[in-house]
Design a protein around this motif. Structure first.
Motif, PDB file in Angstrom:
ATOM      1  N   TYR A 180      56.674  51.981  71.097  1.00 29.67           N
ATOM      2  CA  TYR A 180      56.638  52.216  69.647  1.00 29.67           C
ATOM      3  C   TYR A 180      57.487  53.423  69.271  1.00 29.67           C
ATOM      4  O   TYR A 180      58.292  53.365  68.335  1.00 29.67           O
ATOM      5  CB  TYR A 180      55.198  52.440  69.187  1.00 29.67           C
ATOM      6  N   ARG A 181      57.331  54.518  70.024  1.00 31.68           N
ATOM      7  CA  ARG A 181      58.049  55.752  69.688  1.00 31.68           C
ATOM      8  C   ARG A 181      59.559  55.571  69.754  1.00 31.68           C
ATOM      9  O   ARG A 181      60.300  56.133  68.948  1.00 31.68           O
ATOM     10  CB  ARG A 181      57.627  56.886  70.625  1.00 31.68           C
ATOM     11  N   LEU A 182      60.025  54.768  70.712  1.00 34.60           N
ATOM     12  CA  LEU A 182      61.464  54.581  70.892  1.00 34.60           C
ATOM     13  C   LEU A 182      61.984  53.323  70.202  1.00 34.60           C
ATOM     14  O   LEU A 182      63.103  52.886  70.438  1.00 34.60           O
ATOM     15  CB  LEU A 182      61.808  54.551  72.385  1.00 34.60           C
ATOM     16  N   ASN A 183      61.138  52.762  69.349  1.00 31.12           N
ATOM     17  CA  ASN A 183      61.562  51.664  68.474  1.00 31.12           C
ATOM     18  C   ASN A 183      61.958  50.382  69.210  1.00 31.12           C
ATOM     19  O   ASN A 183      62.854  49.659  68.775  1.00 31.12           O
ATOM     20  CB  ASN A 183      62.719  52.125  67.580  1.00 31.12           C
ATOM     21  N   TYR A 184      61.269  50.104  70.323  1.00 28.47           N
ATOM     22  CA  TYR A 184      61.465  48.814  70.986  1.00 28.47           C
ATOM     23  C   TYR A 184      60.599  47.772  70.274  1.00 28.47           C
ATOM     24  O   TYR A 184      59.532  48.096  69.751  1.00 28.47           O
ATOM     25  CB  TYR A 184      61.063  48.897  72.459  1.00 28.47           C
ATOM     26  N   SER A 185      61.050  46.548  70.279  1.00 26.03           N
ATOM     27  CA  SER A 185      60.311  45.490  69.589  1.00 26.03           C
ATOM     28  C   SER A 185      59.013  45.141  70.315  1.00 26.03           C
ATOM     29  O   SER A 185      58.064  44.635  69.704  1.00 26.03           O
ATOM     30  CB  SER A 185      61.176  44.228  69.457  1.00 26.03           C
ATOM     31  N   SER A 186      58.969  45.419  71.636  1.00 21.45           N
ATOM     32  CA  SER A 186      57.770  45.120  72.418  1.00 21.45           C
ATOM     33  C   SER A 186      57.854  45.852  73.749  1.00 21.45           C
ATOM     34  O   SER A 186      58.916  46.360  74.138  1.00 21.45           O
ATOM     35  CB  SER A 186      57.658  43.609  72.679  1.00 21.45           C
ATOM     36  N   VAL A 187      56.731  45.887  74.459  1.00 20.12           N
ATOM     37  CA  VAL A 187      56.715  46.466  75.802  1.00 20.12           C
ATOM     38  C   VAL A 187      57.626  45.660  76.730  1.00 20.12           C
ATOM     39  O   VAL A 187      58.319  46.214  77.588  1.00 20.12           O
ATOM     40  CB  VAL A 187      55.278  46.506  76.367  1.00 20.12           C
ATOM     41  N   ALA A 188      57.639  44.336  76.537  1.00 14.81           N
ATOM     42  CA  ALA A 188      58.493  43.473  77.363  1.00 14.81           C
ATOM     43  C   ALA A 188      59.969  43.827  77.164  1.00 14.81           C
ATOM     44  O   ALA A 188      60.749  43.869  78.129  1.00 14.81           O
ATOM     45  CB  ALA A 188      58.250  42.010  77.010  1.00 14.81           C
ATOM     46  N   HIS A 189      60.353  44.099  75.918  1.00 14.69           N
ATOM     47  CA  HIS A 189      61.733  44.484  75.623  1.00 14.69           C
ATOM     48  C   HIS A 189      62.081  45.787  76.345  1.00 14.69           C
ATOM     49  O   HIS A 189      63.131  45.906  76.990  1.00 14.69           O
ATOM     50  CB  HIS A 189      61.911  44.654  74.111  1.00 14.69           C
ATOM     51  N   LEU A 190      61.194  46.769  76.262  1.00 15.32           N
ATOM     52  CA  LEU A 190      61.408  48.045  76.955  1.00 15.32           C
ATOM     53  C   LEU A 190      61.523  47.814  78.462  1.00 15.32           C
ATOM     54  O   LEU A 190      62.440  48.323  79.108  1.00 15.32           O
ATOM     55  CB  LEU A 190      60.252  48.999  76.647  1.00 15.32           C
ATOM     56  N   SER A 191      60.584  47.069  79.019  1.00 12.27           N
ATOM     57  CA  SER A 191      60.554  46.845  80.475  1.00 12.27           C
ATOM     58  C   SER A 191      61.807  46.133  80.966  1.00 12.27           C
ATOM     59  O   SER A 191      62.373  46.496  82.006  1.00 12.27           O
ATOM     60  CB  SER A 191      59.310  46.040  80.851  1.00 12.27           C
ATOM     61  N   ASN A 192      62.251  45.136  80.224  1.00 11.55           N
ATOM     62  CA  ASN A 192      63.443  44.391  80.620  1.00 11.55           C
ATOM     63  C   ASN A 192      64.685  45.273  80.584  1.00 11.55           C
ATOM     64  O   ASN A 192      65.529  45.217  81.492  1.00 11.55           O
ATOM     65  CB  ASN A 192      63.641  43.177  79.712  1.00 11.55           C
ATOM     66  N   GLN A 193      64.801  46.098  79.536  1.00  7.69           N
ATOM     67  CA  GLN A 193      65.969  46.975  79.429  1.00  7.69           C
ATOM     68  C   GLN A 193      65.930  48.059  80.505  1.00  7.69           C
ATOM     69  O   GLN A 193      66.955  48.392  81.104  1.00  7.69           O
ATOM     70  CB  GLN A 193      66.017  47.618  78.042  1.00  7.69           C
ATOM     71  N   PHE A 194      64.748  48.586  80.772  1.00  7.69           N
ATOM     72  CA  PHE A 194      64.582  49.609  81.799  1.00  7.69           C
ATOM     73  C   PHE A 194      64.990  49.072  83.178  1.00  7.69           C
ATOM     74  O   PHE A 194      65.727  49.729  83.919  1.00  7.69           O
ATOM     75  CB  PHE A 194      63.129  50.081  81.830  1.00  7.69           C
ATOM     76  N   LYS A 195      64.535  47.865  83.491  1.00  9.45           N
ATOM     77  CA  LYS A 195      64.868  47.282  84.786  1.00  9.45           C
ATOM     78  C   LYS A 195      66.351  46.947  84.889  1.00  9.45           C
ATOM     79  O   LYS A 195      66.973  47.109  85.956  1.00  9.45           O
ATOM     80  CB  LYS A 195      64.037  46.020  85.036  1.00  9.45           C
ATOM     81  N   LYS A 196      66.944  46.499  83.784  1.00  6.66           N
ATOM     82  CA  LYS A 196      68.365  46.169  83.782  1.00  6.66           C
ATOM     83  C   LYS A 196      69.213  47.399  84.083  1.00  6.66           C
ATOM     84  O   LYS A 196      70.223  47.323  84.791  1.00  6.66           O
ATOM     85  CB  LYS A 196      68.760  45.581  82.428  1.00  6.66           C
ATOM     86  N   VAL A 197      68.801  48.550  83.557  1.00  5.07           N
ATOM     87  CA  VAL A 197      69.576  49.786  83.739  1.00  5.07           C
ATOM     88  C   VAL A 197      69.270  50.455  85.074  1.00  5.07           C
ATOM     89  O   VAL A 197      70.179  50.935  85.759  1.00  5.07           O
ATOM     90  CB  VAL A 197      69.296  50.774  82.581  1.00  5.07           C
ATOM     91  N   THR A 198      67.994  50.505  85.462  1.00  2.00           N
ATOM     92  CA  THR A 198      67.605  51.273  86.651  1.00  2.00           C
ATOM     93  C   THR A 198      67.367  50.434  87.896  1.00  2.00           C
ATOM     94  O   THR A 198      67.364  50.963  89.011  1.00  2.00           O
ATOM     95  CB  THR A 198      66.308  52.062  86.377  1.00  2.00           C
ATOM     96  N   GLY A 199      67.130  49.129  87.700  1.00  2.00           N
ATOM     97  CA  GLY A 199      66.787  48.269  88.829  1.00  2.00           C
ATOM     98  C   GLY A 199      65.304  48.304  89.168  1.00  2.00           C
ATOM     99  O   GLY A 199      64.858  47.641  90.110  1.00  2.00           O
ATOM    100  N   LEU A 200      64.539  49.091  88.398  1.00  2.00           N
ATOM    101  CA  LEU A 200      63.107  49.233  88.641  1.00  2.00           C
ATOM    102  C   LEU A 200      62.323  48.898  87.378  1.00  2.00           C
ATOM    103  O   LEU A 200      62.840  49.045  86.273  1.00  2.00           O
ATOM    104  CB  LEU A 200      62.765  50.676  89.048  1.00  2.00           C
ATOM    105  N   THR A 201      61.080  48.475  87.544  1.00  2.00           N
ATOM    106  CA  THR A 201      60.218  48.311  86.376  1.00  2.00           C
ATOM    107  C   THR A 201      59.665  49.690  86.013  1.00  2.00           C
ATOM    108  O   THR A 201      59.570  50.576  86.880  1.00  2.00           O
ATOM    109  CB  THR A 201      59.039  47.372  86.671  1.00  2.00           C
ATOM    110  N   PRO A 202      59.283  49.914  84.766  1.00  2.00           N
ATOM    111  CA  PRO A 202      58.684  51.197  84.393  1.00  2.00           C
ATOM    112  C   PRO A 202      57.445  51.527  85.236  1.00  2.00           C
ATOM    113  O   PRO A 202      57.250  52.673  85.633  1.00  2.00           O
ATOM    114  CB  PRO A 202      58.309  51.000  82.925  1.00  2.00           C
ATOM    115  N   THR A 203      56.632  50.512  85.502  1.00  2.00           N
ATOM    116  CA  THR A 203      55.417  50.731  86.278  1.00  2.00           C
ATOM    117  C   THR A 203      55.739  51.204  87.687  1.00  2.00           C
ATOM    118  O   THR A 203      55.113  52.135  88.210  1.00  2.00           O
ATOM    119  CB  THR A 203      54.577  49.437  86.346  1.00  2.00           C
TER     120      THR A 203
END
Length: 209
Positions: free
Chosen positions: A170-193
């Protein structure tokens, strides 16, 4: 507000400044954090320069600045890794970067309007123009620059362990947790968890030493 070029010293150097009848605007590169603002204020105070406002990348000077003061300020800022800017394109690029940095790292609430509209309103330029000039100068798009900063901010918030993924999303204006997680993994190769679990594993290891 109008713009002018002022000859500062010999050999001839032209510094691009925004000026009005009572003040002058300086543009400073690499000024991207609260500590940077404190450094700039300290150096201005040492030179006896009065200022109305010190923002990321910009300083509103009250009155004028002499060539000697400019050179002293330039040298002192360089020692702290900061740089007075003199190119119109470079100044605009730095403004774009500072808007993104302030929005991603220092805003407590997400923007209520589309980012492209927000940036256009903030800098008073058409977004297409800003996007084209940013890509031309930096070699990357505004979107990729913003994503890189958002991912770094996600990492910081995960390590602070004060917000859950929904709150970070919410704070970083992602449409959903899934959107954040997918973008995070695409950039870092890891899931946020998994990224967060690495910190937890390291903490447990240190506790067992």
């Amino acid at each position: 507000m109008h713009y002018l070029y002022i000859c500062l010293s010999y050999p001839i150097k032209w510094h691009y400044l925004a000026a009005s009848s009572n003040n002058m605007k300086l543009f400073i590169k690499y000024m991207v954090c609260i500590r940077c603002k404190m450094v700039v204020k300290s150096e201005l105070d040492k030179l006896g320069l009065h200022y109305k406002k010190v923002d990321l990348g910009e300083v509103d000077i009250v009155g004028s600045i002499t060539p000697e003061q400019h050179e002293q300020l330039k040298a002192s800022l360089l020692r702290s890794g900061l740089e007075l800017m003199d190119d119109k394109k470079a100044i605009l690029i730095e403004k774009i970067k500072n808007v993104i940095i302030e929005m991603v790292h220092y805003a407590d609430e997400p923007q209520k309007i589309n980012f492209s509209d927000y940036l256009s309103e903030k800098l008073d330029y058409d977004y297409t123009y800003l996007s084209n000039i940013f890509s031309e100068v930096t070699g990357i798009t505004i979107e990729h620059y913003m994503i890189a900063h958002k991912i770094e901010r996600v990492k910081e918030l995960l390590l602070y362990d004060e917000l859950n993924l929904s709150e970070i999303s919410y704070r970083l204006n992602y449409s959903s947790v899934a959107h954040l997680s997918n973008q995070f993994k695409k950039v870092t190769g890891l899931t946020p968890t998994y990224f967060k679990s690495l910190k937890d594993k390291r903490r447990n290891t240190l506790n067992n030493v």
